[in-house]
Design an enzyme around this catalytic site. Structure first.
Site, PDB file in Angstrom:
ATOM      1  N   GLU A 157       6.736  53.158  63.597  1.00 24.51           N
ATOM      2  CA  GLU A 157       8.053  54.105  63.129  1.00 24.51           C
ATOM      3  C   GLU A 157       8.632  55.157  63.857  1.00 24.51           C
ATOM      4  O   GLU A 157       9.701  55.542  64.066  1.00 24.51           O
ATOM      5  CB  GLU A 157       7.137  54.251  61.657  1.00 24.51           C
ATOM      6  CG  GLU A 157       6.988  53.359  60.694  1.00 24.51           C
ATOM      7  CD  GLU A 157       5.775  53.495  60.386  1.00 24.51           C
ATOM      8  OE1 GLU A 157       5.261  52.602  59.845  1.00 24.51           O
ATOM      9  OE2 GLU A 157       4.896  53.084  61.874  1.00 24.51           O
ATOM     10  N   LYS A 196      -0.455  59.587  68.104  1.00 23.25           N
ATOM     11  CA  LYS A 196      -1.659  60.106  68.543  1.00 23.25           C
ATOM     12  C   LYS A 196      -2.243  59.001  70.150  1.00 23.25           C
ATOM     13  O   LYS A 196      -2.738  59.622  70.648  1.00 23.25           O
ATOM     14  CB  LYS A 196      -3.191  60.056  67.352  1.00 23.25           C
ATOM     15  CG  LYS A 196      -4.694  60.726  68.180  1.00 23.25           C
ATOM     16  CD  LYS A 196      -5.567  60.176  67.182  1.00 23.25           C
ATOM     17  CE  LYS A 196      -5.415  61.382  66.182  1.00 23.25           C
ATOM     18  NZ  LYS A 196      -6.910  61.303  64.882  1.00 23.25           N
ATOM     19  N   LYS A 252      -0.017  49.135  57.830  1.00 26.39           N
ATOM     20  CA  LYS A 252       1.332  49.697  59.450  1.00 26.39           C
ATOM     21  C   LYS A 252       1.045  48.291  59.711  1.00 26.39           C
ATOM     22  O   LYS A 252       2.124  47.480  60.394  1.00 26.39           O
ATOM     23  CB  LYS A 252      -0.018  50.296  60.215  1.00 26.39           C
ATOM     24  CG  LYS A 252       0.036  51.594  59.923  1.00 26.39           C
ATOM     25  CD  LYS A 252      -0.521  52.400  60.910  1.00 26.39           C
ATOM     26  CE  LYS A 252      -0.520  54.033  60.432  1.00 26.39           C
ATOM     27  NZ  LYS A 252      -1.482  54.458  61.464  1.00 26.39           N
ATOM     28  N   HIS A 312      11.045  70.090  32.795  1.00 25.78           N
ATOM     29  CA  HIS A 312      12.092  69.521  31.904  1.00 25.78           C
ATOM     30  C   HIS A 312      11.926  68.079  32.527  1.00 25.78           C
ATOM     31  O   HIS A 312      12.757  67.340  32.940  1.00 25.78           O
ATOM     32  CB  HIS A 312      13.325  70.004  32.673  1.00 25.78           C
ATOM     33  CG  HIS A 312      13.345  71.828  32.774  1.00 25.78           C
ATOM     34  ND1 HIS A 312      14.664  72.321  31.066  1.00 25.78           N
ATOM     35  CD2 HIS A 312      13.184  72.525  33.032  1.00 25.78           C
ATOM     36  CE1 HIS A 312      14.704  73.337  30.884  1.00 25.78           C
ATOM     37  NE2 HIS A 312      13.513  73.815  32.059  1.00 25.78           N
ATOM     38  N   GLU A 371      -5.136  59.761  50.118  1.00 30.91           N
ATOM     39  CA  GLU A 371      -6.044  58.752  51.870  1.00 30.91           C
ATOM     40  C   GLU A 371      -7.433  59.363  51.966  1.00 30.91           C
ATOM     41  O   GLU A 371      -7.881  58.110  52.142  1.00 30.91           O
ATOM     42  CB  GLU A 371      -5.273  58.840  52.592  1.00 30.91           C
ATOM     43  CG  GLU A 371      -5.257  58.352  54.396  1.00 30.91           C
ATOM     44  CD  GLU A 371      -3.927  59.023  55.166  1.00 30.91           C
ATOM     45  OE1 GLU A 371      -3.082  58.209  54.624  1.00 30.91           O
ATOM     46  OE2 GLU A 371      -4.276  59.325  56.476  1.00 30.91           O
ATOM     47  N   GLY A 380      -5.003  62.438  60.853  1.00 32.75           N
ATOM     48  CA  GLY A 380      -3.722  63.230  60.523  1.00 32.75           C
ATOM     49  C   GLY A 380      -3.832  63.720  59.332  1.00 32.75           C
ATOM     50  O   GLY A 380      -2.372  65.309  59.478  1.00 32.75           O
ATOM     51  N   ARG A 381      -3.901  63.583  58.079  1.00 31.33           N
ATOM     52  CA  ARG A 381      -3.733  64.620  57.187  1.00 31.33           C
ATOM     53  C   ARG A 381      -4.053  65.845  57.158  1.00 31.33           C
ATOM     54  O   ARG A 381      -4.311  67.125  56.360  1.00 31.33           O
ATOM     55  CB  ARG A 381      -4.797  63.824  55.610  1.00 31.33           C
ATOM     56  CG  ARG A 381      -5.275  63.208  55.764  1.00 31.33           C
ATOM     57  CD  ARG A 381      -6.113  62.415  54.848  1.00 31.33           C
ATOM     58  NE  ARG A 381      -7.778  61.836  54.899  1.00 31.33           N
ATOM     59  CZ  ARG A 381      -7.905  61.132  55.453  1.00 31.33           C
ATOM     60  NH1 ARG A 381      -7.320  60.443  56.625  1.00 31.33           N
ATOM     61  NH2 ARG A 381      -9.134  60.305  55.990  1.00 31.33           N
TER      62      ARG A 381
END
Length: 512
Positions: A219, A213, A503, A388, A357, A270-271
Site C-alpha cells: 500500500e 520498515k 496483506k 447522539h 492487534e 508499528g502500533r
C-alpha cells in the site's frame, strides 16, 4: 525469570471469579456514597493526569483479589524483563523495546554490538536536526523556497498513531506558537485518498515522508508511486521532496530517491512506533523537536509509574486488571473509549488498532489454544458526538459495555463563549460527569422505553489541559494497559499474524 502460565491455571483467578457481581455500582454511586467513592478510588498519573475508577465495580475485596492476581502473574517482573531486553515477542523471536525509545527505563540493551538506547536516541536526533534545517530554510525545494506542508505516506501503525498525535496537538501548537508546518496523511491504497490529499497541498512546497520498515509494503509503495507521478507531472524532482523512515536493511535505506533516511528496527512494532522515527520525523517537522521531546518525557514518566508493584499506585496495571475482571469475570465483550476532547478524535482509532492487534489472540504465547476470552472489541468517538450516536446501546442495550472517559478542564485554544451562565468547556465537563452518573445509577420510569437500569461501569482520566506531556502519558498508559493484559492472558501481544494474512493479495477474484 518470570514464569508464564494461562490465566485459568492461577489460583488467584479462581478467587477473583467468585466475585462476579460483588459490587452493585448503581447503589455504590448513589448520593453521598458516590461522592466518597470519587475521592477514594483515584490514583495520580504522570503529567498532571488522574485515573479515577469510582464508577467501576470494585471495592477493597475486589482490589485485593486483583493485587493477588498481579503478584501471581508476576506482572512487574515480566515488565522488567521486557524493557531490559528479553525476547518477549515469541512469535517472531524478538525483543520489545518501545519503552527504551523513551530513553528512561532499564538497563542498556546491546544487540550485535549496537546499544539500542543509543540507536533510538541517535535517530531522534537525526530527525530533529533534519526538522530544524527545514524550519531554518537550510533544506528547501529546488527553487530555494521553504517547505510548508509535510505529508506522511504509511499505513497501520505508520498512520494511526502519528495521525492521532498530530491532530491531538494541532490546536495546542497554534495557541503556543509552535506550529511549524501543516501535516497530512496518506494511508489507504484507494487512489481517492492520495488524490484528495495531493489536491489540498501546494506540491512545490510539500515534503513527503515514506514510512515502511521493510521497504516493501504494497500500500505504501503504491501511494509513493502515486505521489512521485504527481510530482513529475508538476515538473518537480521527487528526490528533492521525499525522505524515508525505514530499516537499515530495506531498499529505501541508501536510495538516492530520498533527502535522508531515518532508521527504525524490528524491536518496535508499528502500533507502538509513534515514539520512534515513525512519529518523530513528522511530529518534529510539524511542531518542532522540542514538542516531540515533551511527548517522550510524558510517556517516560508514565512508564516509571508502571513499574510500581502496588496496583493502587500503578494506574496502568490497575486499569489493565480491572479490564481483565470485566472481560473474564463479568463477561463484558467490548470497551468504549470516549474522549471528551475533539483533539483526541482519532485517539480511539489508534487504540483500536493497538489493543485489538495486540490482544486479539486465541492461542497463548506458546501457540496453544486458550479456554478463556481475551482482548475486547475497542471502539469510540469523542463526546458529545457519541452521545447522539451509539450511547443508546451503551445506556439501554442488552450488552453492558465498560466505558473509558477522558476529559480536560481547559480547552486548547482558550476560545469560549458564555451561554446560560456557563461556558462551552464547562458544559462539556458537566456533560461527561453527568454521563458517568447516568451510566452507573440509571433512571427509573414506569415506561420501560424510558427506564434505565444503570449498572454500566466506567472510569475517567482527567487533566488540566491536553499538552504534549499529558498526551505522552496518555499514550503510554494505554500501551502499558494493553501490555499488562497480554501478560495476564499469557499472550504474545507483539506479533500480528491476522494482519499479515490480510496483506496477502486476493486470489479468488479479478480485482488484483
Amino acid at each position: 525469570m518470570a514464569t508464564w502460565k494461562n490465566l485459568d491455571t492461577l489460583a488467584s483467578y479462581s478467587k477473583l471469579a467468585e466475585l462476579k457481581g460483588h459490587v452493585n455500582i448503581a447503589d455504590a454511586m448513589a448520593g453521598e456514597k458516590g461522592a466518597e467513592r470519587v475521592k477514594k478510588y483515584s490514583t495520580p498519573m504522570a503529567a498532571g493526569l488522574t485515573y479515577n475508577y469510582a464508577a467501576k465495580q470494585v471495592d477493597e475485596t475486589v482490589l485485593d483479589a486483583l493485587a493477588k492476581l498481579a503478584d501471581e502473574a508476576e506482572l512487574i517482573d515480566k515488565f522488567q524483563e521486557l524493557y531490559n531486553g528479553a525476547v518477549i515477542n515469541t512469535g517472531e523471536k524478538r525483543m520489545v523495546l518501545h519503552h527504551l525509545a523513551r530513553t528512561q527505563l532499564g538497563e542498556d540493551v546491546v544487540v550485535d554490538g549496537v546499544n539500542k538506547r543509543e540507536f533510538y536516541v541517535a535517530q531522534q536526533k537525526k530527525a530533529a536536526d533534519f526538522a530544524n534545517k527545514v524550519h531554518a530554510g537550510e533544506i528547501t525545494n529546488e527553487n530555494g523556497e521553504k517547505f510548508t506542508t509535510v505529508v506522511q505516506i504509511g499505513i497501520g501503525g505508520s498512520d494511526l498513531g502519528p495521525r492521532a498525535l498530530y491532530i491531538a496537538l494541532e490546536n495546542w501548537a497554534k495557541a503556543n506558537n509552535t506550529s511549524k508546518m501543516e501535516a497530512k496523511f496518506i494511508s489507504n491504497v484507494d487512489p481517492d485518498d492520495a488524490a484528495a490529499v495531493l489536491a489540498s497541498v501546494d506540491l512545490a512546497h510539500a515534503l513527503f515522508i515514506v514510512v515502511s520498515k521493510s521497504g516493501t509494503t504494497l500500500e505504501t509503495l503504491t501511494n509513493e508511486a502515486f505521489v512521485k507521478n504527481a510530482l513529475v507531472k508538476a515538473g518537480l524532482n521527487p528526490s528533492k521532496h521525499m525522505l524515508a523512515v525505514t530499516s537499515e536493511t530495506s531498499p529505501l535505506a541508501k536510495s538516492e530517491d530520498y533527502l535522508t533516511a531515518i532508521f527504525m528496527d524490528d524491536y518496535i512494532g508499528g502500533r507502538y512506533s509513534s515514539v520512534s522515527g515513525v512519529g518523530g520525523a513528522i511530529l518534529s517537522l510539524a511542531f518542532g523537536p522540542e514538542v516531540f521531546a515533551q511527548i517522550l518525557d510524558g510517556a517516560a514518566a508514565e512508564d516509571k509509574l508502571a513499574t510500581n508493584k502496588n496496583i493502587l499506585e500503578n494506574p496502568d496495571m490497575l486499569d489493565a486488571l480491572i479490564g481483565v475482571y470485566e472481560r473474564n469475570v463479568q463477561g463484558y465483550p467490548a470497551t468504549a473509549v470516549l474522549p471528551y476532547s475533539q483533539a483526541l478524535s482519532r485517539f480511539p482509532a489508534h487504540l483500536q488498532q493497538c489493543d485489538m492487534e495486540s490482544n486479539g489472540k486465541s492461542v497463548n504465547r506458546f501457540g496453544e489454544p486458550v479456554d478463556y476470552v481475551t482482548g475486547p472489541v475497542i471502539f469510540g468517538e469523542p463526546g458529545t458526538n457519541g452521545q447522539h450516536s451509539f450511547y443508546q446501546l451503551l445506556h439501554q442495550g442488552t450488552d453492558i459495555v465498560p466505558l473509558q472517559f477522558i476529559g480536560f478542564k481547559k480547552s486548547q485554544l482558550g476560545v469560549d463563549v458564555d451561554i446560560e451562565n456557563s461556558t462551552s468547556q464547562q458544559k462539556l465537563c458537566a456533560n461527561v460527569a453527568a454521563q458517568i452518573v447516568a451510566f452507573a445509577c440509571g433512571k427509573e420510569d414506569e415506561n420501560l422505553n424510558k427506564n434505565f437500569k444503570g449498572g454500566r461501569p466506567s472510569s475517567i482520566i482527567t487533566g488540566e489541559e491536553l499538552t504534549p506531556a499529558s498526551l505522552g502519558a496518555l499514550l503510554a498508559h494505554f500501551e502499558n494497559k494493553i501490555m499488562f493484559q497480554g501478560f495476564v492472558w499469557n499472550l504474545n501481544s507483539f506479533d500480528q499474524e491476522g494482519v499479515q494474512l490480510g496483506k496477502s493479495p486476493c486470489k479468488t477474484c479479478s480485482c488484483t
